[in-house]
Design a protein around this motif. Structure first.
Motif, PDB file in Angstrom:
ATOM      1  N   ASP A   1      -5.188  10.476  -6.122  1.00  0.00           N
ATOM      2  CA  ASP A   1      -6.601  10.275  -5.814  1.00  0.00           C
ATOM      3  C   ASP A   1      -7.125   8.954  -6.365  1.00  0.00           C
ATOM      4  O   ASP A   1      -8.197   8.484  -5.958  1.00  0.00           O
ATOM      5  CB  ASP A   1      -7.435  11.433  -6.360  1.00  0.00           C
ATOM      6  CG  ASP A   1      -7.266  11.589  -7.865  1.00  0.00           C
ATOM      7  OD1 ASP A   1      -6.153  11.339  -8.359  1.00  0.00           O
ATOM      8  OD2 ASP A   1      -8.253  11.960  -8.529  1.00  0.00           O
ATOM      9  N   GLN A   2      -6.364   8.305  -7.267  1.00  0.00           N
ATOM     10  CA  GLN A   2      -6.830   7.066  -7.874  1.00  0.00           C
ATOM     11  C   GLN A   2      -6.689   5.861  -6.934  1.00  0.00           C
ATOM     12  O   GLN A   2      -7.245   4.801  -7.220  1.00  0.00           O
ATOM     13  CB  GLN A   2      -6.051   6.796  -9.169  1.00  0.00           C
ATOM     14  CG  GLN A   2      -6.244   7.865 -10.236  1.00  0.00           C
ATOM     15  CD  GLN A   2      -7.705   8.029 -10.640  1.00  0.00           C
ATOM     16  OE1 GLN A   2      -8.393   7.036 -10.878  1.00  0.00           O
ATOM     17  NE2 GLN A   2      -8.158   9.269 -10.699  1.00  0.00           N
ATOM     18  N   VAL A   3      -5.920   5.986  -5.854  1.00  0.00           N
ATOM     19  CA  VAL A   3      -5.708   4.843  -4.965  1.00  0.00           C
ATOM     20  C   VAL A   3      -6.754   4.766  -3.859  1.00  0.00           C
ATOM     21  O   VAL A   3      -6.756   3.814  -3.075  1.00  0.00           O
ATOM     22  CB  VAL A   3      -4.297   4.889  -4.334  1.00  0.00           C
ATOM     23  CG1 VAL A   3      -3.240   4.826  -5.407  1.00  0.00           C
ATOM     24  CG2 VAL A   3      -4.116   6.129  -3.474  1.00  0.00           C
ATOM     25  N   VAL A   4      -7.653   5.737  -3.761  1.00  0.00           N
ATOM     26  CA  VAL A   4      -8.709   5.704  -2.752  1.00  0.00           C
ATOM     27  C   VAL A   4      -9.642   4.539  -3.052  1.00  0.00           C
ATOM     28  O   VAL A   4      -9.970   4.262  -4.210  1.00  0.00           O
ATOM     29  CB  VAL A   4      -9.493   7.031  -2.729  1.00  0.00           C
ATOM     30  CG1 VAL A   4     -10.632   6.960  -1.727  1.00  0.00           C
ATOM     31  CG2 VAL A   4      -8.554   8.182  -2.401  1.00  0.00           C
ATOM     32  N   ASP A   5     -10.038   3.831  -2.014  1.00  0.00           N
ATOM     33  CA  ASP A   5     -10.918   2.669  -2.166  1.00  0.00           C
ATOM     34  C   ASP A   5     -12.175   3.062  -2.940  1.00  0.00           C
ATOM     35  O   ASP A   5     -12.900   3.984  -2.559  1.00  0.00           O
ATOM     36  CB  ASP A   5     -11.287   2.138  -0.779  1.00  0.00           C
ATOM     37  CG  ASP A   5     -12.023   0.812  -0.846  1.00  0.00           C
ATOM     38  OD1 ASP A   5     -12.268   0.317  -1.965  1.00  0.00           O
ATOM     39  OD2 ASP A   5     -12.347   0.268   0.222  1.00  0.00           O
TER      40      ASP A   5
ATOM     41  N   VAL B   1       0.836  -1.196   0.000  1.00  0.00           N
ATOM     42  CA  VAL B   1       0.000   0.000   0.000  1.00  0.00           C
ATOM     43  C   VAL B   1       0.875   1.252   0.000  1.00  0.00           C
ATOM     44  O   VAL B   1       0.636   2.201  -0.761  1.00  0.00           O
ATOM     45  CB  VAL B   1      -0.939  -0.009   1.220  1.00  0.00           C
ATOM     46  CG1 VAL B   1      -1.640   1.340   1.368  1.00  0.00           C
ATOM     47  CG2 VAL B   1      -1.973  -1.116   1.086  1.00  0.00           C
ATOM     48  N   LEU B   2       1.906   1.282   0.851  1.00  0.00           N
ATOM     49  CA  LEU B   2       2.766   2.460   0.926  1.00  0.00           C
ATOM     50  C   LEU B   2       3.463   2.722  -0.401  1.00  0.00           C
ATOM     51  O   LEU B   2       3.540   3.863  -0.866  1.00  0.00           O
ATOM     52  CB  LEU B   2       3.809   2.278   2.034  1.00  0.00           C
ATOM     53  CG  LEU B   2       3.388   2.702   3.452  1.00  0.00           C
ATOM     54  CD1 LEU B   2       2.298   1.797   3.975  1.00  0.00           C
ATOM     55  CD2 LEU B   2       4.580   2.687   4.392  1.00  0.00           C
ATOM     56  N   GLN B   3       3.975   1.670  -1.007  1.00  0.00           N
ATOM     57  CA  GLN B   3       4.668   1.830  -2.272  1.00  0.00           C
ATOM     58  C   GLN B   3       3.716   2.299  -3.367  1.00  0.00           C
ATOM     59  O   GLN B   3       4.055   3.157  -4.194  1.00  0.00           O
ATOM     60  CB  GLN B   3       5.319   0.506  -2.676  1.00  0.00           C
ATOM     61  CG  GLN B   3       6.187   0.599  -3.923  1.00  0.00           C
ATOM     62  CD  GLN B   3       6.843  -0.724  -4.247  1.00  0.00           C
ATOM     63  OE1 GLN B   3       6.354  -1.787  -3.877  1.00  0.00           O
ATOM     64  NE2 GLN B   3       7.967  -0.664  -4.934  1.00  0.00           N
TER      65      GLN B   3
ATOM     66  N   ASN C   1       1.913   6.657  -7.033  1.00  0.00           N
ATOM     67  CA  ASN C   1       0.840   7.481  -7.578  1.00  0.00           C
ATOM     68  C   ASN C   1       1.014   8.947  -7.181  1.00  0.00           C
ATOM     69  O   ASN C   1       0.633   9.844  -7.932  1.00  0.00           O
ATOM     70  CB  ASN C   1      -0.523   6.964  -7.092  1.00  0.00           C
ATOM     71  CG  ASN C   1      -1.027   5.792  -7.909  1.00  0.00           C
ATOM     72  OD1 ASN C   1      -1.693   5.957  -8.922  1.00  0.00           O
ATOM     73  ND2 ASN C   1      -0.686   4.588  -7.455  1.00  0.00           N
ATOM     74  N   TYR C   2       1.587   9.187  -6.000  1.00  0.00           N
ATOM     75  CA  TYR C   2       1.865  10.564  -5.590  1.00  0.00           C
ATOM     76  C   TYR C   2       2.880  11.200  -6.533  1.00  0.00           C
ATOM     77  O   TYR C   2       2.703  12.339  -6.981  1.00  0.00           O
ATOM     78  CB  TYR C   2       2.381  10.577  -4.155  1.00  0.00           C
ATOM     79  CG  TYR C   2       2.897  11.930  -3.705  1.00  0.00           C
ATOM     80  CD1 TYR C   2       2.021  12.961  -3.361  1.00  0.00           C
ATOM     81  CD2 TYR C   2       4.273  12.180  -3.639  1.00  0.00           C
ATOM     82  CE1 TYR C   2       2.506  14.198  -2.957  1.00  0.00           C
ATOM     83  CE2 TYR C   2       4.759  13.408  -3.241  1.00  0.00           C
ATOM     84  CZ  TYR C   2       3.869  14.417  -2.897  1.00  0.00           C
ATOM     85  OH  TYR C   2       4.345  15.641  -2.507  1.00  0.00           O
TER      86      TYR C   2
ATOM     87  N   LEU D   1       1.853   9.726   3.794  1.00  0.00           N
ATOM     88  CA  LEU D   1       3.219   9.620   3.275  1.00  0.00           C
ATOM     89  C   LEU D   1       4.204  10.429   4.114  1.00  0.00           C
ATOM     90  O   LEU D   1       5.334  10.004   4.352  1.00  0.00           O
ATOM     91  CB  LEU D   1       3.265  10.086   1.815  1.00  0.00           C
ATOM     92  CG  LEU D   1       2.574   9.187   0.786  1.00  0.00           C
ATOM     93  CD1 LEU D   1       2.623   9.831  -0.591  1.00  0.00           C
ATOM     94  CD2 LEU D   1       3.223   7.810   0.747  1.00  0.00           C
ATOM     95  N   VAL D   2       3.786  11.599   4.550  1.00  0.00           N
ATOM     96  CA  VAL D   2       4.658  12.427   5.400  1.00  0.00           C
ATOM     97  C   VAL D   2       4.948  11.701   6.718  1.00  0.00           C
ATOM     98  O   VAL D   2       6.067  11.753   7.234  1.00  0.00           O
ATOM     99  CB  VAL D   2       4.005  13.799   5.661  1.00  0.00           C
ATOM    100  CG1 VAL D   2       4.805  14.582   6.695  1.00  0.00           C
ATOM    101  CG2 VAL D   2       3.908  14.596   4.366  1.00  0.00           C
TER     102      VAL D   2
END
Length: 643
Positions: free
Chosen positions: A552-556, A538-540, A545-546, A577-578
């Protein structure tokens, strides 16, 4: 000196006491004690994804061990594949197996960033390497043995020869059972056996067939028989483990408590000491009376403790909680964690509570434990599960918590059969609530608390889906007790900050990192320990995508309303991410995170590092202000405990 009638009438049992105290010091050793650790320090990896892959392999092995007490898993993506294997010995119960694995995997982190490592505990085994070793039987480079001191009881050559013969017979029986009862070369086997005064356990890893198992144990015996006439010997091979001992070290494979297990062992050993001379019996009686007197004094001191405890509304009677949970009935069991099991209970006034049975005994530090409960119980916040009190007078220690009627977050968030998936508004409410609860723990009360194990299963939801953080506090007083399992670095792989995982360096920024992982999981609807060939963790996935401008495309998708166009979701992902940057100095505090989530006009800082970085890059920014802390934390990293 007059002796009690009971002691004089039972001198044979007093002899048993003196035998256990002076001639059998290892009887009380837990099966989680370290037998052997091997790290390939000649090959240190520089791959940036190594830590992430290592964490993923350990998480998958953990799930497999819970399900069937062994497992294998690999990530074979270049440039550095990782193969992992874990297995408990067949005589361990399911609960003991999970505790053994927890201890073993924390010790295995000492090998990181070595490309390979093995850890043998007395009850389980874990290995990771850069090649497929699953069918490997012998590795001449790393296989080894260990021997204990010679038995003083063996006073002449004939006795030594007889003991050696009995050991050989026990090992032969163990080897035969280990190789003959396998199913299709991949099955399970009862691999323990014993003969009078000699016990042996031969354990092959489940990936070997009968031929490989036989070859491995034969090789192990060729090593370990050179230990004789030592009282114990162990062989650590790539594909098996062999141990012999003059002590009965077997488990019974059932989740019995330690007192029952101790009684069983005492009865076995008792038969071998009944022939002791009357002189030894008399000496044992004297020592036994001394021990009896000391324990009576300790019991008297302990009986004085409830005097001040009873004056507090934090004290609960053990019998009341036992009846409230229907004698800890399985039908009332809510869950099982590393520190104990939780049961639903109904108090006499009709109120519902959650009762946790701790896996350790607090008799030696009752005052500190109660004072700690007193401090934590004063920490109240709408996003924290409240601790009502404890019971310290019964045969085990109990904690009484607020009962949260809904399920834990992981059961709702990741249950694909859920009737109603969480909407984005609900997810944001949960993320904000967790952030506010952590900010309060870190600085909103008189007691600063670092949770150390923030994850979805430790977030409970009430009927309004308000998140409540569970399992915080009680770390300080627990570290001094040695009767329970010491899990080394407390926490769950996948949520642990790099500096804590690799160095034992603990600050509130470790909670910030875990929160960042959890926030990304909630927003994406996926567990961080889910690795696939397509998307990675998930983090990767969020990081890539960032960088590509499509965060915004990774939102469920199940949480997206039809008019989903706001900036709120991308902001949450960027905050995650921060928070998960490898350098602790670059992470915000939880109070700053709350401001980012609630102040619409505040700019969200850009992450300067990706979440996956090798341990070698942690030194420059993290150690300047905390070098003194690092050394002390590292020395103590294997004595901490998480509840």
């Amino acid at each position: 000196m007059p002796f009690p009638v009971q002691i004089c009438c039972h001198l044979k049992w007093v002899s048993l006491i003196i035998w256990i105290l002076f001639l059998n010091p290892s009887l009380s050793d837990p099966r989680t004690s370290l037998a052997h650790l091997i790290c390939d320090d000649t090959h240190l990896t520089t791959d940036a994804n190594f830590v992430a892959n290592f964490v993923s392999v350990m998480e998958h092995l953990n799930l497999l061990v819970i399900q069937r007490q062994w497992g294998l898993y690999s990530i074979q993506s270049p440039p550095l594949p990782i193969f992992g294997y874990a297995q408990c010995h067949k005589d361990l119960s399911e609960e003991d197996c999970q505790l053994c694995f927890t201890e073993a995997r924390t010790k295995l982190t000492r090998c990181v960033p070595s490309a390979s490592g093995r850890v043998y505990l007395e009850g389980c085994f874990i290995r990771y390497d850069e090649y497929d070793f699953f069918q490997e039987t012998v590795n001449t480079r790393y296989d080894s043995r260990s021997c204990s001191a010679s038995l003083k009881l063996l006073s002449d050559g004939d006795m030594k020869a007889q003991f050696s013969e009995k050991v050989a017979e026990a090992v032969a029986n163990a080897t035969e059972m280990a190789t003959s009862t396998r199913r299709g070369g991949m099955g399970e086997a009862e691999v323990m056996t014993s003969v009078p005064a000699a016990y042996a356990l031969g354990q092959c890893w489940n990936t070997l067939n009968s031929t490989g198992c036989q070859a491995c144990l034969d090789n192990a015996w060729s090593k370990v028989k050179r230990c004789l006439p030592a009282g114990e010997g162990r062989a650590f091979n790539a594909g098996c483990y062999l141990r012999y001992s003059y002590l009965d070290f077997f488990g019974n494979g059932e989740d019995n408590d330690q007192s029952a297990l101790g009684t069983r062992r005492a009865c076995i050993i008792g038969g071998s000491v009944l022939g002791f001379s009357s002189v030894l019996a008399l000496f044992g009686a004297i020592i036994g009376y001394y021990i009896f007197s000391k324990r009576r004094e300790e019991r008297k001191k302990h009986d004085e403790v409830p005097a001040f405890v009873n004056q507090s509304n934090l004290h609960f009677k053990y019998q009341v909680l036992e009846q409230a949970t229907d004698h800890f009935s399985s039908s009332n069991k809510l869950g099982q964690g590393a520190s104990g099991s939780v049961f639903r209970g109904t108090l006499p006034d009709g109120s519902t509570v959650a009762v946790k049975r701790l896996l350790y005994n607090t008799k030696h530090w009752v005052d500190d434990f109660f004072n700690e409960v007193n401090s934590i119980s004063g920490v109240q916040h709408k996003n924290l599960v409240r601790l009502f009190g404890c019971s310290i007078e019964g045969p085990e220690t109990l904690l009484v918590y607020e009962f949260v009627p809904n399920k834990s977050l992981d059961r709702i968030l990741f249950d694909r059969n859920s009737r109603q998936p969480l909407s984005w508004e609900q997810r944001f409410k949960i993320i904000l609530g967790i952030a506010e609860g952590l900010a309060f723990l870190h600085g909103g009360s008189q007691v600063k608390i670092i949770h150390r194990d923030i994850k979805s299963s430790n977030i409970l939801l009430d009927d309004n889906l308000t998140p409540k953080i569970a399992d915080f506090g009680l770390a300080r007083c627990a570290a001094g007790d040695r009767s329970h399992l010491s899990t080394g670095i407390a926490g769950t792989l996948g949520y642990m900050a790099p500096e804590y995982l690799l160095r034992g360096q603990l600050t509130d920024k470790a909670d910030v990192y875990a929160f960042g992982v959890l926030a990304l999981e909630i927003a994406c609807g996926k567990k961080n320990n889910t690795f696939t060939d397509d998307s990675g963790s998930v983090l990767q996935n969020v990081w890539e995508n960032y960088k590509g401008g499509t965060i915004d495309q990774v939102v469920d998708c199940s949480s997206r309303p039809k008019d989903f166009e706001g900036k709120e979701a991308p902001d949450v992902l960027q905050i995650g991410l921060v928070c998960t940057q490898a350098s602790a100095a670059l992470r915000p505090s939880m109070s700053e995170v709350v401001e980012m989530l609630t102040s619409k006009g505040r700019a969200i800082p850009s992450p300067e590092q990706p979440p996956f970085l090798n341990a070698s890059v942690l030194a420059p920014t993290d150690t300047d202000s905390s070098s003194a802390m690092t050394s002390s934390a590292t020395s103590n990293m294997h004595t901490t405990i998480n509840f």
